[in-house]
Scaffold this active site. Sequence first.
Site, PDB file in Angstrom:
ATOM      1  N   ASN A 122      11.195 -21.413  14.931  1.00 36.64           N
ATOM      2  CA  ASN A 122      10.354 -20.424  14.571  1.00 36.64           C
ATOM      3  C   ASN A 122      10.203 -19.392  13.346  1.00 36.64           C
ATOM      4  O   ASN A 122       9.434 -19.112  12.579  1.00 36.64           O
ATOM      5  CB  ASN A 122      10.040 -19.316  15.753  1.00 36.64           C
ATOM      6  CG  ASN A 122       9.376 -18.142  15.300  1.00 36.64           C
ATOM      7  OD1 ASN A 122       7.823 -18.004  15.350  1.00 36.64           O
ATOM      8  ND2 ASN A 122      10.001 -17.131  14.971  1.00 36.64           N
ATOM      9  N   TYR A 127       4.204 -22.283   0.815  1.00 35.74           N
ATOM     10  CA  TYR A 127       4.029 -21.951   2.237  1.00 35.74           C
ATOM     11  C   TYR A 127       3.085 -23.004   2.859  1.00 35.74           C
ATOM     12  O   TYR A 127       3.552 -23.824   4.028  1.00 35.74           O
ATOM     13  CB  TYR A 127       3.351 -20.502   2.308  1.00 35.74           C
ATOM     14  CG  TYR A 127       3.401 -20.287   3.972  1.00 35.74           C
ATOM     15  CD1 TYR A 127       4.514 -19.964   4.865  1.00 35.74           C
ATOM     16  CD2 TYR A 127       2.018 -20.090   4.451  1.00 35.74           C
ATOM     17  CE1 TYR A 127       4.238 -19.409   6.145  1.00 35.74           C
ATOM     18  CE2 TYR A 127       2.126 -19.680   5.840  1.00 35.74           C
ATOM     19  CZ  TYR A 127       3.196 -19.743   6.774  1.00 35.74           C
ATOM     20  OH  TYR A 127       3.000 -19.481   8.027  1.00 35.74           O
ATOM     21  N   ALA A 136       2.644 -26.291   1.705  1.00 30.33           N
ATOM     22  CA  ALA A 136       3.377 -27.396   1.449  1.00 30.33           C
ATOM     23  C   ALA A 136       4.466 -27.383   2.546  1.00 30.33           C
ATOM     24  O   ALA A 136       4.817 -28.433   3.001  1.00 30.33           O
ATOM     25  CB  ALA A 136       4.022 -27.375   0.149  1.00 30.33           C
ATOM     26  N   LYS A 147       4.738 -25.807   5.572  1.00 31.82           N
ATOM     27  CA  LYS A 147       4.412 -25.958   6.971  1.00 31.82           C
ATOM     28  C   LYS A 147       3.577 -27.370   7.145  1.00 31.82           C
ATOM     29  O   LYS A 147       3.869 -27.946   8.053  1.00 31.82           O
ATOM     30  CB  LYS A 147       3.145 -24.840   7.151  1.00 31.82           C
ATOM     31  CG  LYS A 147       3.624 -23.439   7.423  1.00 31.82           C
ATOM     32  CD  LYS A 147       4.879 -23.318   8.366  1.00 31.82           C
ATOM     33  CE  LYS A 147       5.331 -21.917   8.485  1.00 31.82           C
ATOM     34  NZ  LYS A 147       6.394 -21.944   9.420  1.00 31.82           N
TER      35      LYS A 147
END
Length: 263
Positions: A99, A168, A170, A172
């Site tokens: 997470n 971010y 890229a 994810k």
Amino acid sequence: YEKRATMKIEFPNKTVIVTGAAHGFGRAIALAFAKLGANVWACDLLGDEVQETARMAAEAGGRCTARQVDVTDRDAIFAFVREAEASSESGQVHVLVNNAGGVLGQVGRPLEEVPPEDWNAIIAVNLSAAFYFSQAVATAMKNAKWGRIVNISSGAGLGPSLTGIQAYAAAKAGQINLTRQLCQELGPYNITVNNIAPGFVRSNPTTEKQWESYGEAGQKALVERIALRRLGALDDIANGVLFFASDYAGWISGQVIRIDGGY
């Protein structure tokens, strides 16, 4: 009429790692597992706040051990995983929830203005950390012929990011395809690897700032783009993780579930 058994999800004697568990999704996920009988190992760079997660789990009657871990440090990751494995009667981490992530306080800028250190920092936390944690748990999971890995990505991994942050989006997207790749590699060992792409949830100080930055008109427009016409809650995301980690999802792997209210 045949009375059907009620679906019941529990994790007795299961050791579960949750990364980024100091607040938001991670805290909600750690508490959810603890309440269902898991032996939870929670980590975050924010030491005091992840200890608070452990205290909340204990108050709820659950077990949660908290450690301060820098998820960009591969050696620290492996040391944490080995400690969690040593606490498990079966010597393995049964469930890994990757997470940890976020934008690290960065804001959207033209790509020409993004320095290498800012790009690399977001990739390290959102993508590399998931890879290193998966590396660390893999051997014991393979030996046990059982395991669950659940990665938390974002709607930003499936399309342009609301943040406008290139790294971010890229990272994810990379994490989603890492999920699909590891599904193929680990499937023969009865290890499932799945992904949850949350929609916008007011889950932590960063998302609160983002929400405020939209202003009243922007907030209204965002909610109106959601089919259910409301923002989600932390438990909406945690419930998806619990399902993927449960026995009910034993033949589900390599999948991405958007939990976003129909955005």
